[in-house]
Design a protein around this motif. Structure first.
Motif, PDB file in Angstrom:
ATOM      1  N   ARG A  68       0.833  -1.205   0.000  1.00 56.73           N
ATOM      2  CA  ARG A  68       0.000   0.000   0.000  1.00 56.73           C
ATOM      3  C   ARG A  68       0.866   1.252   0.000  1.00 56.73           C
ATOM      4  NH1 ARG A  68      -4.813   1.757  -1.683  1.00 56.73           N
ATOM      5  NH2 ARG A  68      -5.313   3.719  -0.631  1.00 56.73           N
ATOM      6  N   TYR A  69       1.964   1.211   0.767  1.00 54.04           N
ATOM      7  CA  TYR A  69       2.861   2.367   0.868  1.00 54.04           C
ATOM      8  C   TYR A  69       3.525   2.643  -0.480  1.00 54.04           C
ATOM      9  CZ  TYR A  69       6.008   5.608   3.262  1.00 54.04           C
ATOM     10  OH  TYR A  69       6.662   6.731   3.681  1.00 54.04           O
ATOM     11  N   VAL A  70       4.001   1.588  -1.123  1.00 53.51           N
ATOM     12  CA  VAL A  70       4.632   1.728  -2.444  1.00 53.51           C
ATOM     13  C   VAL A  70       3.636   2.306  -3.447  1.00 53.51           C
ATOM     14  CG1 VAL A  70       5.546   0.429  -4.417  1.00 53.51           C
ATOM     15  CG2 VAL A  70       6.367  -0.063  -2.106  1.00 53.51           C
ATOM     16  N   GLN A  71       2.392   1.801  -3.394  1.00 55.67           N
ATOM     17  CA  GLN A  71       1.360   2.300  -4.306  1.00 55.67           C
ATOM     18  C   GLN A  71       1.074   3.782  -4.051  1.00 55.67           C
ATOM     19  OE1 GLN A  71      -0.224   0.429  -6.902  1.00 55.67           O
ATOM     20  NE2 GLN A  71      -0.651   2.557  -7.430  1.00 55.67           N
ATOM     21  N   ASP A  72       1.062   4.183  -2.769  1.00 57.13           N
ATOM     22  CA  ASP A  72       0.827   5.583  -2.433  1.00 57.13           C
ATOM     23  C   ASP A  72       1.952   6.478  -2.969  1.00 57.13           C
ATOM     24  OD1 ASP A  72      -1.616   5.319  -1.273  1.00 57.13           O
ATOM     25  OD2 ASP A  72      -0.931   5.475   0.803  1.00 57.13           O
ATOM     26  N   LEU A  73       3.192   6.023  -2.861  1.00 58.02           N
ATOM     27  CA  LEU A  73       4.314   6.809  -3.389  1.00 58.02           C
ATOM     28  C   LEU A  73       4.197   6.975  -4.903  1.00 58.02           C
ATOM     29  CD1 LEU A  73       7.449   5.532  -1.413  1.00 58.02           C
ATOM     30  CD2 LEU A  73       6.272   7.717  -1.169  1.00 58.02           C
ATOM     31  N   ASP A  74       3.815   5.883  -5.574  1.00 62.71           N
ATOM     32  CA  ASP A  74       3.646   5.948  -7.031  1.00 62.71           C
ATOM     33  C   ASP A  74       2.484   6.876  -7.403  1.00 62.71           C
ATOM     34  OD1 ASP A  74       5.723   4.189  -7.234  1.00 62.71           O
ATOM     35  OD2 ASP A  74       4.503   2.431  -7.679  1.00 62.71           O
ATOM     36  N   ASP A  75       1.392   6.774  -6.657  1.00 57.47           N
ATOM     37  CA  ASP A  75       0.232   7.623  -6.919  1.00 57.47           C
ATOM     38  C   ASP A  75       0.564   9.092  -6.666  1.00 57.47           C
ATOM     39  OD1 ASP A  75      -1.197   5.379  -7.547  1.00 57.47           O
ATOM     40  OD2 ASP A  75      -2.323   5.299  -5.653  1.00 57.47           O
ATOM     41  N   LEU A  76       1.404   9.345  -5.631  1.00 61.31           N
ATOM     42  CA  LEU A  76       1.795  10.708  -5.307  1.00 61.31           C
ATOM     43  C   LEU A  76       2.609  11.325  -6.450  1.00 61.31           C
ATOM     44  CD1 LEU A  76       1.792  12.908  -3.111  1.00 61.31           C
ATOM     45  CD2 LEU A  76       3.912  11.915  -2.229  1.00 61.31           C
ATOM     46  N   ALA A  77       3.527  10.538  -6.989  1.00 57.73           N
ATOM     47  CA  ALA A  77       4.339  11.020  -8.109  1.00 57.73           C
ATOM     48  C   ALA A  77       3.467  11.312  -9.329  1.00 57.73           C
ATOM     49  CB  ALA A  77       5.414   9.993  -8.452  1.00 57.73           C
ATOM     50  N   GLU A  78       2.501  10.439  -9.576  1.00 53.65           N
ATOM     51  CA  GLU A  78       1.608  10.617 -10.726  1.00 53.65           C
ATOM     52  C   GLU A  78       0.706  11.835 -10.529  1.00 53.65           C
ATOM     53  OE1 GLU A  78      -1.829   8.064 -13.137  1.00 53.65           O
ATOM     54  OE2 GLU A  78      -0.532   7.064 -11.679  1.00 53.65           O
ATOM     55  N   ALA A  79       0.197  12.026  -9.295  1.00 52.27           N
ATOM     56  CA  ALA A  79      -0.671  13.164  -9.015  1.00 52.27           C
ATOM     57  C   ALA A  79       0.089  14.473  -9.178  1.00 52.27           C
ATOM     58  CB  ALA A  79      -1.232  13.052  -7.599  1.00 52.27           C
ATOM     59  N   LYS A  80       1.340  14.463  -8.788  1.00 53.31           N
ATOM     60  CA  LYS A  80       2.168  15.656  -8.925  1.00 53.31           C
ATOM     61  C   LYS A  80       2.300  16.059 -10.401  1.00 53.31           C
ATOM     62  CE  LYS A  80       6.886  17.262  -8.180  1.00 53.31           C
ATOM     63  NZ  LYS A  80       8.259  16.857  -7.822  1.00 53.31           N
TER      64      LYS A  80
END
Length: 373
Positions: A68-80
């Motif tokens: 979940r943490y890895v997915q959140d980091l990836d989602d954060l980069a994409e949202a940025k």
């Protein structure tokens, strides 16, 4: 891990990506473990399969949180990246807020799960309760503690096996030993070791005076023969006739067993089983548990300040809790927790003891997290 503040989470730094790689390795290792369990060679080896299945079960929560943490980091980069698109900006900002809110708690959970677990947490236990100061009332109190723990174990669907008991003529026990078997028993019960004190008006008190009595509880993780090697030449084994309250004879054969471990001077006994052999097996289980507990205490003592910072020392001389009948209050002195006398002791465990143990576990977790920072 990234920091807990929102500003620190908006930018995915190089350090974050390194953490991402570590967490991804945890996720990958969990997948490899699942694959191994389907290997025909492993399936044919029941012992190896059970070992892997237990590890798979234990690692599950960490792997899920890491994923979940890895997915959140990836989602954060994409949202940025999406913020530069006018049509997607609002959605991207909502995603950033969501992730910023989720990551700190997830991070704390992962930090705690990465702390090495107590090696004994998975074990079954042997509980020893002994009446202390207070005469007959102390024995009755020891009996009340026994009822509290056995009721709590029953609610947990743990199995209880009596090992040895010395009943008191007034009720309760001078001392009692019993085994508790189930899922992660020691992880919940380990905080119960120490001196328990009760303040109440005994049933035998005609003038209504409050008496103070004590009982000592020891929670010992059960050890197997591989963990504790006991040499036969280090043992002195005596057999005798089992006795009941007041020394009355309860059988006419020498079925009771007393074992002395000569190197340490530890003495254990059992008389409640049906045969001499069963009493010997029960006594050896207690001896192994005491030797294993002694070994763990030596290891913890070597840890010094870190060990002393944890909830209690497990020392049998440490006063951990007071049960006050007239004020309907139970106080755990280690964390300042207050519960009700009726809810914890008189309700024989129940929700009151569960709530108290949960508070102790939470305090222990907070200390370990603080040490891990």
């Amino acid at each position: 891990m990234p920091g807990c503040g929102h500003a620190a989470l908006i930018e995915v730094t190089e350090e974050d990506m390194l953490e991402r790689e570590k967490l991804q390795k945890i996720v990958d290792a969990y997948g490899d473990l699942q694959t191994k369990m389907t290997d025909p060679a492993v399936l044919a080896n029941q012992r190896e399969y059970n070992r892997l299945a237990k590890e798979y079960s234990n690692q599950g929560p960490l792997a899920k949180a890491a994923k979940r943490y890895v997915q959140d980091l990836d989602d954060l980069a994409e949202a940025k990246e999406m913020q530069s698109d006018a049509d997607m900006r609002e959605f991207a900002q909502e995603e950033i807020v969501r992730i910023e809110d989720e990551l700190p708690g997830l991070e704390e959970d992962i930090k705690f799960m990465l702390i090495p677990a107590d090696p004994a947490d998975e074990k079954d236990i042997i509980v020893e309760i002994r009446a202390g100061a207070g005469g007959d009332e102390a024995a009755i109190f020891a009996g009340d503690l026994y009822k509290m723990y056995t009721r709590f174990a029953e609610q947990r669907k743990w199995k209880i096996e009596m090992l040895d008991a010395s009943p008191s003529e007034a009720g309760g026990f001078k001392e009692v030993q019993f085994k508790v078997k189930g899922d992660k028993v020691y992880s919940e019960m380990k905080f119960e070791s120490g001196v328990h004190r009760v303040q109440r008006v005994p049933k035998t008190e005609s003038q209504g005076r409050i008496h103070t009595s004590t009982a000592t509880v020891a929670v010992l993780p059960e050890a197997d023969e591989v963990e504790v090697d006991i040499k036969q030449e280090d043992l002195r084994i005596d057999v005798y006739r089992a006795g009941g309250p007041g020394g009355q004879c309860v059988n006419t054969t020498d079925s009771a067993v007393r074992i002395t471990h000569l190197p340490t001077g530890l003495v254990v006994q059992s008389q409640d089983q049906k045969s001499q052999l069963q009493n010997k097996i029960a006594a050896m289980a207690v001896l192994r548990a005491r030797l294993y507990d002694k070994m763990l205490e030596e290891q913890r003592a070597a840890e010094g300040a870190e060990r002393r910072a944890q909830i209690g020392t497990g020392d049998r001389s440490e006063k951990i809790r007071t049960y006050n009948g007239p004020q309907d209050r139970v106080t755990d002195h280690r964390i300042g927790y207050n519960g009700t006398y009726n809810g914890v002791l008189l309700n024989a465990g129940g929700a009151g003891l569960e709530e108290l143990i949960t508070a102790l576990q939470a305090a222990d977790r907070a200390r370990k997290l603080e040490q891990a920072v």
